[in-house]
Design a protein around this motif. Structure first.
Motif, PDB file in Angstrom:
ATOM      1  N   GLU A  67       0.669  -1.379  -0.123  1.00 21.50           N
ATOM      2  CA  GLU A  67       0.040   0.129  -0.226  1.00 21.50           C
ATOM      3  C   GLU A  67       0.947   0.822  -0.281  1.00 21.50           C
ATOM      4  O   GLU A  67       1.648   1.276   0.266  1.00 21.50           O
ATOM      5  CB  GLU A  67      -0.826  -0.126   1.442  1.00 21.50           C
ATOM      6  CG  GLU A  67      -2.191  -0.949   1.226  1.00 21.50           C
ATOM      7  CD  GLU A  67      -2.272  -1.239   0.218  1.00 21.50           C
ATOM      8  OE1 GLU A  67      -3.094   0.104  -0.674  1.00 21.50           O
ATOM      9  OE2 GLU A  67      -2.998  -2.196  -0.504  1.00 21.50           O
ATOM     10  N   ASP A  68       0.913   2.555  -0.336  1.00 16.36           N
ATOM     11  CA  ASP A  68       1.560   3.497  -0.408  1.00 16.36           C
ATOM     12  C   ASP A  68       1.308   4.581   0.518  1.00 16.36           C
ATOM     13  O   ASP A  68       0.330   5.068   1.238  1.00 16.36           O
ATOM     14  CB  ASP A  68       0.652   4.498  -1.714  1.00 16.36           C
ATOM     15  CG  ASP A  68       1.095   5.580  -1.983  1.00 16.36           C
ATOM     16  OD1 ASP A  68       2.478   5.935  -1.694  1.00 16.36           O
ATOM     17  OD2 ASP A  68       0.221   6.794  -2.257  1.00 16.36           O
ATOM     18  N   GLU A  69       2.196   4.046   1.862  1.00 14.93           N
ATOM     19  CA  GLU A  69       2.161   4.521   2.815  1.00 14.93           C
ATOM     20  C   GLU A  69       3.884   4.723   3.064  1.00 14.93           C
ATOM     21  O   GLU A  69       4.477   4.231   2.825  1.00 14.93           O
ATOM     22  CB  GLU A  69       2.014   3.741   3.850  1.00 14.93           C
ATOM     23  CG  GLU A  69       0.548   3.474   4.108  1.00 14.93           C
ATOM     24  CD  GLU A  69      -0.850   1.968   4.854  1.00 14.93           C
ATOM     25  OE1 GLU A  69       0.198   1.246   5.197  1.00 14.93           O
ATOM     26  OE2 GLU A  69      -1.865   2.409   4.899  1.00 14.93           O
ATOM     27  N   VAL A  70       3.782   5.733   4.151  1.00 11.19           N
ATOM     28  CA  VAL A  70       5.316   6.013   4.016  1.00 11.19           C
ATOM     29  C   VAL A  70       5.376   5.155   5.639  1.00 11.19           C
ATOM     30  O   VAL A  70       5.450   5.759   6.845  1.00 11.19           O
ATOM     31  CB  VAL A  70       5.378   7.900   4.364  1.00 11.19           C
ATOM     32  CG1 VAL A  70       6.318   7.873   5.208  1.00 11.19           C
ATOM     33  CG2 VAL A  70       5.037   8.332   3.403  1.00 11.19           C
ATOM     34  N   THR A  71       6.549   4.253   5.363  1.00 11.39           N
ATOM     35  CA  THR A  71       6.595   3.790   6.397  1.00 11.39           C
ATOM     36  C   THR A  71       8.375   4.197   6.337  1.00 11.39           C
ATOM     37  O   THR A  71       9.254   2.945   7.788  1.00 11.39           O
ATOM     38  CB  THR A  71       6.982   2.100   6.560  1.00 11.39           C
ATOM     39  OG1 THR A  71       6.807   1.731   4.947  1.00 11.39           O
ATOM     40  CG2 THR A  71       4.858   2.156   5.912  1.00 11.39           C
ATOM     41  N   ASP A  72       9.426   4.600   5.908  1.00  7.77           N
ATOM     42  CA  ASP A  72      10.587   4.547   5.912  1.00  7.77           C
ATOM     43  C   ASP A  72      11.497   5.856   6.033  1.00  7.77           C
ATOM     44  O   ASP A  72      10.131   6.593   5.593  1.00  7.77           O
ATOM     45  CB  ASP A  72      11.072   3.631   4.967  1.00  7.77           C
ATOM     46  CG  ASP A  72      12.186   2.881   4.823  1.00  7.77           C
ATOM     47  OD1 ASP A  72      12.851   3.019   5.957  1.00  7.77           O
ATOM     48  OD2 ASP A  72      12.187   1.667   4.358  1.00  7.77           O
ATOM     49  N   GLY A  73      12.273   5.994   6.043  1.00  5.14           N
ATOM     50  CA  GLY A  73      13.321   7.255   5.607  1.00  5.14           C
ATOM     51  C   GLY A  73      12.911   7.855   7.418  1.00  5.14           C
ATOM     52  O   GLY A  73      13.312   7.137   7.906  1.00  5.14           O
ATOM     53  N   GLY A  74      13.690   9.013   7.021  1.00  4.31           N
ATOM     54  CA  GLY A  74      14.633   9.646   7.993  1.00  4.31           C
ATOM     55  C   GLY A  74      15.409   8.824   9.027  1.00  4.31           C
ATOM     56  O   GLY A  74      14.876   9.006  10.006  1.00  4.31           O
ATOM     57  N   ILE A  75      15.955   8.658   8.325  1.00  2.00           N
ATOM     58  CA  ILE A  75      17.096   7.591   9.237  1.00  2.00           C
ATOM     59  C   ILE A  75      18.552   8.511   8.475  1.00  2.00           C
ATOM     60  O   ILE A  75      19.852   7.577   7.870  1.00  2.00           O
ATOM     61  CB  ILE A  75      17.147   6.742   8.939  1.00  2.00           C
ATOM     62  CG1 ILE A  75      16.485   6.525   7.365  1.00  2.00           C
ATOM     63  CG2 ILE A  75      15.792   6.108   9.440  1.00  2.00           C
ATOM     64  CD1 ILE A  75      16.731   4.550   7.490  1.00  2.00           C
ATOM     65  N   ALA A  76      18.845   9.610   7.951  1.00  2.00           N
ATOM     66  CA  ALA A  76      20.028  10.291   7.165  1.00  2.00           C
ATOM     67  C   ALA A  76      21.349  10.212   8.084  1.00  2.00           C
ATOM     68  O   ALA A  76      22.304   9.555   6.966  1.00  2.00           O
ATOM     69  CB  ALA A  76      19.434  11.895   7.191  1.00  2.00           C
ATOM     70  N   GLU A  77      21.336   9.768   9.257  1.00  2.00           N
ATOM     71  CA  GLU A  77      22.886   9.694   9.614  1.00  2.00           C
ATOM     72  C   GLU A  77      22.803   7.675   9.777  1.00  2.00           C
ATOM     73  O   GLU A  77      23.670   7.895   9.174  1.00  2.00           O
ATOM     74  CB  GLU A  77      22.241   9.822  11.588  1.00  2.00           C
ATOM     75  CG  GLU A  77      22.957  11.347  11.326  1.00  2.00           C
ATOM     76  CD  GLU A  77      23.861  11.977  10.883  1.00  2.00           C
ATOM     77  OE1 GLU A  77      25.044  11.434  10.835  1.00  2.00           O
ATOM     78  OE2 GLU A  77      23.737  13.074  10.354  1.00  2.00           O
ATOM     79  N   ALA A  78      21.821   7.118   9.456  1.00  2.00           N
ATOM     80  CA  ALA A  78      22.477   6.111   9.108  1.00  2.00           C
ATOM     81  C   ALA A  78      22.408   5.833   7.372  1.00  2.00           C
ATOM     82  O   ALA A  78      23.676   5.024   6.957  1.00  2.00           O
ATOM     83  CB  ALA A  78      21.004   4.712   9.825  1.00  2.00           C
ATOM     84  N   ILE A  79      21.807   6.747   6.968  1.00  2.00           N
ATOM     85  CA  ILE A  79      22.633   6.647   5.596  1.00  2.00           C
ATOM     86  C   ILE A  79      23.519   6.419   4.824  1.00  2.00           C
ATOM     87  O   ILE A  79      24.085   6.283   4.414  1.00  2.00           O
ATOM     88  CB  ILE A  79      21.279   7.024   5.007  1.00  2.00           C
ATOM     89  CG1 ILE A  79      19.877   7.028   4.643  1.00  2.00           C
ATOM     90  CG2 ILE A  79      21.466   7.533   2.995  1.00  2.00           C
ATOM     91  CD1 ILE A  79      19.466   5.002   4.262  1.00  2.00           C
ATOM     92  N   LEU A  80      24.199   8.109   5.717  1.00  2.00           N
ATOM     93  CA  LEU A  80      25.002   8.545   5.609  1.00  2.00           C
ATOM     94  C   LEU A  80      26.167   7.875   6.014  1.00  2.00           C
ATOM     95  O   LEU A  80      27.767   8.047   6.191  1.00  2.00           O
ATOM     96  CB  LEU A  80      24.975   9.804   6.165  1.00  2.00           C
ATOM     97  CG  LEU A  80      24.466  10.838   4.742  1.00  2.00           C
ATOM     98  CD1 LEU A  80      23.892  12.235   5.664  1.00  2.00           C
ATOM     99  CD2 LEU A  80      24.973  11.124   3.724  1.00  2.00           C
ATOM    100  N   ALA A  81      26.039   6.925   7.518  1.00  2.00           N
ATOM    101  CA  ALA A  81      27.453   6.374   7.643  1.00  2.00           C
ATOM    102  C   ALA A  81      28.359   5.964   7.662  1.00  2.00           C
ATOM    103  O   ALA A  81      29.081   5.898   7.727  1.00  2.00           O
ATOM    104  CB  ALA A  81      26.074   5.132   8.974  1.00  2.00           C
ATOM    105  N   ASN A  82      27.922   4.775   5.872  1.00  2.00           N
ATOM    106  CA  ASN A  82      28.952   4.681   5.645  1.00  2.00           C
ATOM    107  C   ASN A  82      30.199   5.275   4.611  1.00  2.00           C
ATOM    108  O   ASN A  82      30.615   4.997   3.593  1.00  2.00           O
ATOM    109  CB  ASN A  82      28.367   2.906   4.813  1.00  2.00           C
ATOM    110  CG  ASN A  82      27.550   2.505   5.644  1.00  2.00           C
ATOM    111  OD1 ASN A  82      28.574   2.008   6.985  1.00  2.00           O
ATOM    112  ND2 ASN A  82      27.334   1.252   6.193  1.00  2.00           N
ATOM    113  N   ALA A  83      29.490   6.329   4.274  1.00  2.00           N
ATOM    114  CA  ALA A  83      29.752   7.483   3.191  1.00  2.00           C
ATOM    115  C   ALA A  83      31.271   7.807   3.612  1.00  2.00           C
ATOM    116  O   ALA A  83      31.798   8.084   4.383  1.00  2.00           O
ATOM    117  CB  ALA A  83      29.119   9.091   3.440  1.00  2.00           C
ATOM    118  N   PRO A  84      31.775   7.050   2.241  1.00  2.00           N
ATOM    119  CA  PRO A  84      32.832   7.785   2.369  1.00  2.00           C
ATOM    120  C   PRO A  84      33.708   9.039   2.978  1.00  2.00           C
ATOM    121  O   PRO A  84      34.837   9.162   3.354  1.00  2.00           O
ATOM    122  CB  PRO A  84      34.397   7.233   1.154  1.00  2.00           C
ATOM    123  CG  PRO A  84      32.649   6.679  -0.065  1.00  2.00           C
ATOM    124  CD  PRO A  84      31.580   6.854   0.698  1.00  2.00           C
TER     125      PRO A  84
END
Lengths: 98, 482
Positions: A67-84
């Motif tokens: 279904e079209d629901e927002v269930t994810d995101g809002g985790i910018a720090e986790a997303i960026l954690a492995n960025a070189p």
């Protein structure tokens, strides 16, 4: 089906994999070995058999839909954690010039 | 008259096809549950799927599929009940997966058509080749740092519809009209907001030229053009460049170009070698997308009225072709008009919306979505005209006061004593005074100068501050002068 050294080099370039020229002959041989092995499939008679896609024969149940629901995101720090490299909330990469 | 560009060696025809990327209206992304809203903090609307983390599996959003089907139906196109997702492989910093999930060999929507209208009133049908669903990439910012590019993945994974036309357009005007019409249809359907400034709709413009009667020559693709005006300019600029190449004995090479808005020319993108070798293959994470025909029928039944149908209905209601066209351009305008016209004379409603209201919007630099006078109030004003509480002329004054104060028309008429005078004795008194003051003109009138009748009407209305019932004023004057 078989590949030559030029084709292997091109595929490597497209996949951003560096292959030294000295390593090419062996790579050609190995890939051709794999292709020849897969070629065996041609021996199977597929006359009148519908092609498959994604592991399911045509006419089989579909892709599961959510279904079209927002269930994810809002985790910018986790997303960026492995960025070189990062700059503030952004990924930072060597400048791309167009 | 067909459009040609005069070269040094004779006339050239222009051939145009458009690939339009339209962002699907949905709350979450095509294959992940991250939000799609525009303008959020960088990387705050990104899931591990959108960032290309290993081991993550995409799950398709039902609403995005529904939006693609609705759009296909709105384009009178074939809906493919069996479609498939492929991987389009290329490397770029804002494409973390290293591939875009797209539909190559088996798109969800097949052939359709769009009817465009040109400035000379003629109509033309432009073929749609296909529509497919795909993921958008992230956004790169190149101007924030001397040696680095910044990447924001909020847009990564948002659903796009790529709508591919046939090469059916033959002039900049046709290309512009097609894009505008497509945008209008998508906005009516509610499948894309059409905000070209925010990048919700972008067009890749394929252009080639040829001698009249020839087959197609090599085309070039002008990437990422983001307005109707720029599409028209890009078509002309690129056509002129190609004509020059052909006429100087050269050969046009198939390539990707950019439209330089400031200079009004197209220039070659420093195209990387093999840029077009995408090595598509079926995405092994995704089984085929099979649609239930009953669901497609359901979506079809719930489709809103489209602009062409709505315009035809307005014309059948008695509106002029022009008014019907103007009122249906934007869905919001049509909605406003319908609220005003509900249960009232549609022609009168159309006159007021396209006349007084549009003029006021222009003057006040406001939009129909933020009108200075609500549709309900404008409707009430028309009721006051219809039941002869006020005349059409006084109504215009009332409208001005509504613009200034936002008050309801009935309250304005009451508080300012603008009610029409229907008492014939009051009108007779005013008329008698006017005739007495203009005895010379009365004599001329009686001697046969009948045109003066209008003058008397005007004078009586003036004496009554415009509040006399026009029909009664006429009647009384005829009696007194007769």
């Amino acid at each position: 089906m078989s590949v030559d050294a030029a084709t292997v080099k091109r595929i490597a370039t497209l996949a951003r994999i560096r292959i030294e020229d000295a390593a090419l002959p062996r790579m050609v041989e190995e890939l051709n070995g794999i292709l020849a092995w897969v070629e065996m499939l041609r021996e199977v008679d597929t006359q009148g058999v519908e092609p498959m896609a994604g592991g399911a024969p045509t006419g089989q149940p579909s892709l599961r839909m959510r279904e079209d629901e927002v269930t994810d995101g809002g985790i910018a720090e986790a997303i960026l954690a492995n960025a070189p490299d990062r700059e503030g909330p952004y990924f930072a990469v060597p400048k791309v010039v167009e | 008259m067909s459009y040609t560009i005069q070269g040094a060696t004779g006339p050239w025809e222009v051939v145009v096809g458009l690939e339009v990327h339209a962002q699907v209206i949905s709350r979450s992304k095509l294959f992940s549950g991250a939000a799609t809203a525009f303008g959020a903090e960088p990387n705050s609307q990104v899931s591990f799927i959108d960032a290309g983390f290993p081991g993550m599996l995409p799950v398709i959003n039902r609403e995005c599929v529904a939006q693609a089907v609705r759009t296909g139906l709105g384009l009178k196109a074939q809906i493919n009940l069996w479609s498939r997702f492929d991987r389009k492989n290329y490397f770029y910093a804002d494409l973390p997966q290293g591939y875009q999930i797209s539909q190559y060999a088996h798109p969800i929507v097949g052939r359709g058509s769009v009817e465009i209208e040109l400035s000379d009133g003629s109509r033309k049908t432009i073929g749609i080749a296909r529509l497919h669903l795909e993921q958008d990439a992230g956004k790169s910012l190149h101007d924030q740092h001397p040696t680095k590019s910044f990447i924001d993945l909020n847009r990564s994974g948002v659903a796009l519809m790529e709508i591919v036309s046939e090469p059916d357009m033959r002039s900049p005007e046709e290309a512009g009209a097609y894009l505008a019409k497509l945008r209008q249809i998508l906005r009516y359907l509610g499948t894309c907001d059409g905000n070209m400034d925010e990048g919700s709709m972008r067009a890749d413009v394929n252009v080639s030229v040829r001698r009249p009667g020839e087959g197609f020559r090599t085309r070039c693709e002008v990437k990422n053009v983001n307005s109707v005006k720029f599409v028209m300019q890009a078509v002309e600029a690129e056509a002129r460049r190609q004509i020059e190449v052909w006429e100087s004995g050269g050969e046009v090479e198939q390539e990707t170009r950019l439209f330089d808005v400031a200079r009004g020319i197209t220039r070659s993108m420093r195209s990387k070698e093999d840029a077009h070798d995408y090595r598509y293959f079926p995405d092994p994470d995704l089984p085929p997308l099979v649609l239930d025909p009953a669901w497609v029928e359901e979506l079809k039944a719930s489709l809103p009225e489209l602009p062409d149908e709505r315009r035809a209905r307005y014309i059948a209601m008695g509106l002029s072709a022009y008014d019907a066209h103007v009122l249906t351009l934007e869905r919001e305008t049509a909605a406003y008009f319908e609220e005003v016209a509900q249960g009232r004379d549609p022609k009168l409603a159309a006159n007021w919306v396209t006349g007084e209201l549009f003029a006021a919007l222009n003057r006040m630099k406001r939009d129909i979505t933020d009108p200075p006078v609500s549709a309900r109030h404008l409707g009430e004003l028309l009721d006051l005209i219809a039941d002869e509480t006020i005349s059409g002329k006084i109504a215009k004054d009332v409208f001005e006061i509504m613009l200034e104060t936002g008050e309801a028309p009935r309250a304005i008429v009451e508080s300012r004593g603008l009610k029409q005078v229907k008492d014939s004795s009051a009108i007779e008194a005013a008329a008698a005074q006017v005739l007495a003051a203009h005895a010379d003109k009365v004599a001329e009138y009686r001697a046969g100068k009948e045109k003066l009748f209008g003058f008397f009407v005007g004078q009586v209305m003036k004496a009554m501050q415009g509040k006399g019932n026009p029909a009664l004023v006429n009647e009384v004057l005829r009696k007194l002068l007769g």
